[in-house]
Motif scaffolding. Sequence first.
Motif: not given
Lengths: 226, 283
Positions: A200-205
């Motif tokens: 779920i953290d994938f590509c967080s910004g």
Amino acid sequence: MDLDADFLLLHLSDSALPTGAFAHSFGFETYMDAERITNAEEFQDWLKVLLKVQLTSSDALAMRMFYATPTASELKRLDERLFAGTPAREVREANARMGTRMAEIVAETYSVPLIIEYLELIKNRELSGHPALALALATHSMGIDVDRAIHAHLTATVSSLIQNAVRGIPLGQMAGQRVMFAMREHIGAAVKRSAMLDAIDFCSGDPGLDISQMVHETQRARLFMS
Amino acid sequence: MTQTQPVGTLRLTIDDQGPQGQSRAVEQFHQGALRVIRPHYLDDSGQVSYTIIAIGGGYLGGDVYEQQFTVKDNAKALITTQSATKIYRTPQGPVTQYTEINVGENAVLEYLADQTIAYRESTYHQFTKVTLHPTSTFVMSEQITPGWHPDGKHFAYDEMRLHTEITDSTTGRLVLLDNLLLRPDSREGSFGWTEQYTHSGQMIVMGEGVDKQLVAELNEQLAAHPDVYGAVNFLSAPGTLLRGFIARTLSNRTEELINLHEHIASLLRGRWRGQEPVNLRKY
């Protein structure tokens, strides 16, 4: 065998590798323009944030996920999500360009499963290409441990951004080397942190970093393409 | 801790088979803390407008909310909230809101939410999955406001995650994965985050009318805005005809962001459908 692995890592993370990394600032030029990055210290601060916020949750996590499921369908899924997961158009296009070049280089040199298929999907415009994935294909097939592969990719990315800062800001060559050495510990921490992230953290910004990269295309005088 | 039954559920399916071709709900289900006010027609375009009400005044730890909005082919809908979404302290675990949206061929959905206010020690996770037909129009805007804290300290919340996926319903291709993550205590260095501002906003627009010229025009407007810092970027991806833009904005006041989002929504309505500006008549 070990020497072959070392060679591959040194070869593909060499900043002289012709992927076009010299043309991209990943947003630091926006801060240069706003006079918020004027020296090595400020640049290093920015680089730490880029590494921790973006590179760890996108590039590093993508490599880790590919290693967990090294199949063609996972490769496609990750390529699609990396592209869609980058809100700044210039950064998306920078990764696609560098990823295509990296895939071409790997296909030209190492006979690695999946690389020909990846390159064809990129050429047919079904996928975009991403340097972290092209590298992961090569390191995985060589039996290189995932942490070392991620470490090499992040080190290469940090190193080329520093060289760009040396030319762009500009910084002294030695100042650049001091930043590089100071980043050693942060790169190590990023490798470890990427292992604790969930899908779920994938590509967080965060909004500020995204805006700095998104607003760059409207900047009048530009040295870099992103 | 884990709650199986959502605290609030809301499902709306809208088609264009009402009197004189007006859009209307053909299916409406609500349970628990989520309701809708009876539909309004704010102009003569046939677009139906629904306002969501969260009963109870605020979201608490462990709460799960589920929403599902389906806009069938050729139908037009506007969905908004009655007031700000307030996230209070969540020691029991995060508040989670799941929203599924599907917009059909030539259909329109404007989903313009009030601000989300995150109070001290709150964690909020929002997952929004949107599937769109390439001929549809989708407009979504939201604003994040740090809640009041006794010390006057901003950013007292623990974590806000707004996770949005936009997929082409005809090809299954993902065009946007927007994963905003705000964790005040893990902030490092002086770059990024919300820069020197307190409020952040975002707007996602997908529609055939979006082109690079529109993006450039909106960027010029943003650059000239005295109280908002932000940028608009074009969105497209291989394997889909969907195109759109994402706008990320920062400001020190909620109103600046809401007004800007309504201004953009109004500009696009006028241009694409000859429709009157958005008038939510809430204030």
